[in-house]
Design a protein around this motif. Structure first.
Motif, PDB file in Angstrom:
ATOM      1  N   LEU A 105       0.832  -1.210   0.000  1.00 16.38           N
ATOM      2  CA  LEU A 105       0.000   0.000   0.000  1.00 16.38           C
ATOM      3  C   LEU A 105       0.865   1.257   0.000  1.00 16.38           C
ATOM      4  N   ARG A 106       1.970   1.217   0.734  1.00 17.17           N
ATOM      5  CA  ARG A 106       2.877   2.368   0.754  1.00 17.17           C
ATOM      6  C   ARG A 106       3.469   2.613  -0.635  1.00 17.17           C
ATOM      7  N   LEU A 107       3.898   1.551  -1.300  1.00 17.30           N
ATOM      8  CA  LEU A 107       4.463   1.690  -2.648  1.00 17.30           C
ATOM      9  C   LEU A 107       3.401   2.143  -3.644  1.00 17.30           C
ATOM     10  N   LEU A 108       2.174   1.645  -3.470  1.00 17.41           N
ATOM     11  CA  LEU A 108       1.085   2.047  -4.365  1.00 17.41           C
ATOM     12  C   LEU A 108       0.752   3.525  -4.188  1.00 17.41           C
ATOM     13  N   ARG A 109       0.793   3.993  -2.941  1.00 20.77           N
ATOM     14  CA  ARG A 109       0.534   5.417  -2.678  1.00 20.77           C
ATOM     15  C   ARG A 109       1.612   6.283  -3.328  1.00 20.77           C
ATOM     16  N   GLN A 110       2.862   5.849  -3.226  1.00 22.04           N
ATOM     17  CA  GLN A 110       3.960   6.590  -3.859  1.00 22.04           C
ATOM     18  C   GLN A 110       3.818   6.588  -5.379  1.00 22.04           C
ATOM     19  N   LYS A 111       3.423   5.449  -5.933  1.00 21.10           N
ATOM     20  CA  LYS A 111       3.236   5.331  -7.383  1.00 21.10           C
ATOM     21  C   LYS A 111       2.119   6.251  -7.866  1.00 21.10           C
ATOM     22  N   ASP A 112       0.995   6.259  -7.141  1.00 16.67           N
ATOM     23  CA  ASP A 112      -0.132   7.123  -7.508  1.00 16.67           C
ATOM     24  C   ASP A 112       0.263   8.591  -7.443  1.00 16.67           C
ATOM     25  N   SER A 113       1.005   8.958  -6.394  1.00 21.27           N
ATOM     26  CA  SER A 113       1.451  10.342  -6.239  1.00 21.27           C
ATOM     27  C   SER A 113       2.401  10.747  -7.363  1.00 21.27           C
ATOM     28  N   LEU A 114       3.291   9.831  -7.764  1.00 19.27           N
ATOM     29  CA  LEU A 114       4.246  10.133  -8.833  1.00 19.27           C
ATOM     30  C   LEU A 114       3.550  10.298 -10.179  1.00 19.27           C
ATOM     31  N   ILE A 115       2.563   9.452 -10.454  1.00 16.70           N
ATOM     32  CA  ILE A 115       1.807   9.565 -11.709  1.00 16.70           C
ATOM     33  C   ILE A 115       1.124  10.933 -11.805  1.00 16.70           C
ATOM     34  N   LYS A 116       0.517  11.360 -10.692  1.00 16.79           N
ATOM     35  CA  LYS A 116      -0.171  12.658 -10.681  1.00 16.79           C
ATOM     36  C   LYS A 116       0.823  13.809 -10.855  1.00 16.79           C
ATOM     37  N   ALA A 117       1.980  13.701 -10.187  1.00 13.72           N
ATOM     38  CA  ALA A 117       2.990  14.769 -10.274  1.00 13.72           C
ATOM     39  C   ALA A 117       3.535  14.886 -11.697  1.00 13.72           C
ATOM     40  N   LYS A 118       3.786  13.759 -12.349  1.00 16.63           N
ATOM     41  CA  LYS A 118       4.304  13.791 -13.722  1.00 16.63           C
ATOM     42  C   LYS A 118       3.263  14.335 -14.692  1.00 16.63           C
ATOM     43  N   ASP A 178      -3.196  30.700 -10.510  1.00 13.79           N
ATOM     44  CA  ASP A 178      -4.335  29.845 -10.875  1.00 13.79           C
ATOM     45  C   ASP A 178      -4.029  28.360 -10.712  1.00 13.79           C
ATOM     46  N   LEU A 179      -2.759  27.996 -10.684  1.00 14.34           N
ATOM     47  CA  LEU A 179      -2.386  26.579 -10.574  1.00 14.34           C
ATOM     48  C   LEU A 179      -2.190  26.110  -9.131  1.00 14.34           C
ATOM     49  N   VAL A 180      -2.319  27.027  -8.190  1.00 13.27           N
ATOM     50  CA  VAL A 180      -2.072  26.653  -6.790  1.00 13.27           C
ATOM     51  C   VAL A 180      -3.057  25.587  -6.322  1.00 13.27           C
ATOM     52  N   MET A 181      -4.339  25.734  -6.655  1.00 14.31           N
ATOM     53  CA  MET A 181      -5.337  24.750  -6.228  1.00 14.31           C
ATOM     54  C   MET A 181      -5.074  23.385  -6.861  1.00 14.31           C
ATOM     55  N   ASP A 182      -4.673  23.380  -8.146  1.00 16.18           N
ATOM     56  CA  ASP A 182      -4.345  22.113  -8.810  1.00 16.18           C
ATOM     57  C   ASP A 182      -3.157  21.442  -8.127  1.00 16.18           C
ATOM     58  N   TYR A 183      -2.185  22.252  -7.752  1.00 19.41           N
ATOM     59  CA  TYR A 183      -1.002  21.721  -7.061  1.00 19.41           C
ATOM     60  C   TYR A 183      -1.402  21.103  -5.726  1.00 19.41           C
ATOM     61  N   GLU A 184      -2.251  21.774  -4.966  1.00 21.47           N
ATOM     62  CA  GLU A 184      -2.677  21.258  -3.662  1.00 21.47           C
ATOM     63  C   GLU A 184      -3.417  19.936  -3.801  1.00 21.47           C
ATOM     64  N   CYS A 185      -4.130  19.764  -4.919  1.00 24.97           N
ATOM     65  CA  CYS A 185      -4.864  18.510  -5.149  1.00 24.97           C
ATOM     66  C   CYS A 185      -3.905  17.344  -5.405  1.00 24.97           C
ATOM     67  N   ILE A 186      -2.831  17.588  -6.157  1.00 16.34           N
ATOM     68  CA  ILE A 186      -1.942  16.468  -6.488  1.00 16.34           C
ATOM     69  C   ILE A 186      -1.037  16.079  -5.324  1.00 16.34           C
ATOM     70  N   VAL A 187      -0.737  17.032  -4.427  1.00 16.12           N
ATOM     71  CA  VAL A 187       0.129  16.682  -3.291  1.00 16.12           C
ATOM     72  C   VAL A 187      -0.680  16.117  -2.127  1.00 16.12           C
ATOM     73  N   LYS A 188      -1.992  16.223  -2.216  1.00 14.49           N
ATOM     74  CA  LYS A 188      -2.840  15.666  -1.171  1.00 14.49           C
ATOM     75  C   LYS A 188      -2.888  14.149  -1.320  1.00 14.49           C
ATOM     76  N   GLU A 189      -2.680  13.428  -0.232  1.00 17.54           N
ATOM     77  CA  GLU A 189      -2.654  11.966  -0.295  1.00 17.54           C
ATOM     78  C   GLU A 189      -4.019  11.410  -0.673  1.00 17.54           C
ATOM     79  N   VAL A 190      -4.014  10.354  -1.468  1.00 13.62           N
ATOM     80  CA  VAL A 190      -5.262   9.701  -1.847  1.00 13.62           C
ATOM     81  C   VAL A 190      -5.891   9.097  -0.591  1.00 13.62           C
ATOM     82  N   PRO A 191      -7.210   9.233  -0.396  1.00 13.68           N
ATOM     83  CA  PRO A 191      -7.868   8.661   0.790  1.00 13.68           C
ATOM     84  C   PRO A 191      -7.678   7.147   0.853  1.00 13.68           C
ATOM     85  N   ASP A 192      -7.674   6.622   2.069  1.00 16.93           N
ATOM     86  CA  ASP A 192      -7.432   5.189   2.263  1.00 16.93           C
ATOM     87  C   ASP A 192      -8.408   4.323   1.475  1.00 16.93           C
TER      88      ASP A 192
END
Length: 439
Positions: A105-118, A178-192
């Protein structure tokens, strides 16, 4: 009546004198114990307020009372399935360990976060014009974003330099608010719950019935578990450790016993000991510490030249329930046994001392709250229900259908009796100086 009889007869004979000598000795011992008790009470009054006295409970009696509360109850108990059981059921259905699932789950969370950041970098940031002197690494990060392995490294690299110091949100506020809100969405962790849905979909299952149960585990809305402290109980835990240290300091203030708290347990290594580990018990590298405790809340020692004797090993708990007690009696005591079956040494104040115990040190348990026997029994019932959901996959379909799991009374009794047998075997010292409930 005995005193009246003795003092009514003049001590003319040797026999009477012997009686009076024994009486005087007993009285001296009695008043000495009162004096010691008053000293401890004075210390506790200063710490907890006047009117609070030290209380020592018999864990054996406490567990026997807890078991007795089950005798007049029904043959079965019902435990409601709540949100905290979701992962246990999924883990059970997939047949994987808790450690394996946590890692995946930890690796999956990191993977999801990286996909969104890219994706954010490729679609939103690529077209931005950022002054080179403000963010000298920005363009390099845009050109090579696919090579980054974590979202944190990518996003902080883009905002590298003296101006923003790796803070991309500050850069966006200046360059493109204008991109600040989009940035906050991608750095927010996906809910459990959403993460578990992705996890189950990736795992899949060839068996359709098993797959249906996995999907239900993810999608069903279970009642929320009892709220936990925002810090995971660390503040209460630290308070319990501080209270234990102060209690022991007061108890041994006039003796040669030294109190060390906390004490880490580590395998001997050529690497230097971390500065944050001021008190370290070093055991042989051959001793497997996996699954054992790596820290004692406090120990009491007596120095003997370049060696020492460990008199007691203490564990502090803000609240002591049957499950917590079981963990102390197994993990903590198991670690103590491993230390004293193998050559070990204790490092403190920059000095190394050989542990010269001829026998196992006494285990001590300190708490500031002991639940009522009925509450402890209910906690044991809940733990049994959770254990069944974690280990018996055959009960999960009915648990999902009815929202509860049926726990046999015998199972709860067996659990409590096993803890009782451990207490009778180990005979730990138990101290509860304050019995008022924590808020």
């Amino acid at each position: 009546n005995t005193l009246k009889k003795w003092f009514s007869v003049p001590p003319e004979t040797t026999k009477d004198m012997t009686k009076l000598t024994l009486l005087a000795s007993s009285l001296l011992h009695f008043f000495s114990s009162i004096s010691n008790r008053a000293h401890q009470k004075s210390h506790l009054d200063r710490r907890y307020g006047t009117g609070v006295v030290e209380m020592q409970f018999s864990l054996v009696n406490y567990l026997e009372q807890t078991i007795s509360t089950l005798e007049d109850e029904t043959t079965f108990f019902s435990v409601t399935v709540n949100d905290s059981h979701r992962k246990s059921m999924i883990r059970n259905l997939l047949g994987i360990s808790k450690a394996t699932m946590s890692k995946e789950l930890r690796l999956l969370r990191q993977k999801d976060s990286l996909i969104k950041a890219k994706a954010f970098t490729a679609t939103k940031l690529r077209s931005l014009e950022v002054p080179l002197d403000a963010a000298p690494q920005f363009q390099q990060g845009i050109d090579n974003y696919e090579s980054f392995e974590t979202s944190q490294r990518l996003l902080s690299f883009l905002a590298g330099g003296r101006t923003y110091q790796g803070k991309l949100d500050r850069l966006l506020k200046d360059v493109c608010p204008d991109l600040v809100m989009d940035y906050e969405c991608i750095v927010k962790e996906v809910p459990d719950k959403e993460l578990l849905k992705i996890y189950v979909e990736e795992k899949g299952a060839a068996d359709s019935q098993l797959n249906d149960s996995l999907i239900k585990c993810v999608e069903m809305d279970f009642p929320r578990a009892a709220p936990q402290p925002s810090d995971g109980g660390r503040r209460r835990g630290k308070k319990g450790e501080c209270d234990l240290k102060e209690y022991l300091d007061g108890l041994h203030s006039d003796s040669s016993v030294q109190i060390l708290a906390p004490v880490w347990v580590r395998n001997k290594s050529r690497k230097p000991i971390s500065k944050r580990c001021s008190n370290v018990i070093q055991v042989s590298p051959e001793v497997d510490l996996n699954g054992m405790t790596t820290e004692f809340d406090a120990i009491s020692v007596q120095l003997q030249g370049h060696s020492l004797q460990i008199a007691q090993v203490w564990e502090a708990k803000a609240t002591l329930d049957p499950t917590t007690l079981y963990e102390i009696l197994t993990k903590k005591y198991g670690t103590i046994a491993s230390i004293f079956r193998n050559p070990s040494q204790l490092v403190f104040n920059g000095e190394c001392y050989a542990i010269a115990n001829q026998k196992m040190p006494k285990l001590g348990i300190f708490t500031t709250r002991l639940p009522e026997s009925s509450d402890a029994a209910q906690l044991a019932i809940n733990v049994c229900g959770e254990s069944m959901l974690d280990r018996d996959s055959s009960i999960i379909p009915s648990a999902l259908e009815y929202g509860e799991v049926t726990v046999p009374r015998e199972k709860v009794q067996q659990q409590l009796e096993s803890i009782l047998h451990l207490v009778q075997e180990i005979q730990p010292d138990f101290v509860c100086p304050a019995v008022s409930a924590l808020t």
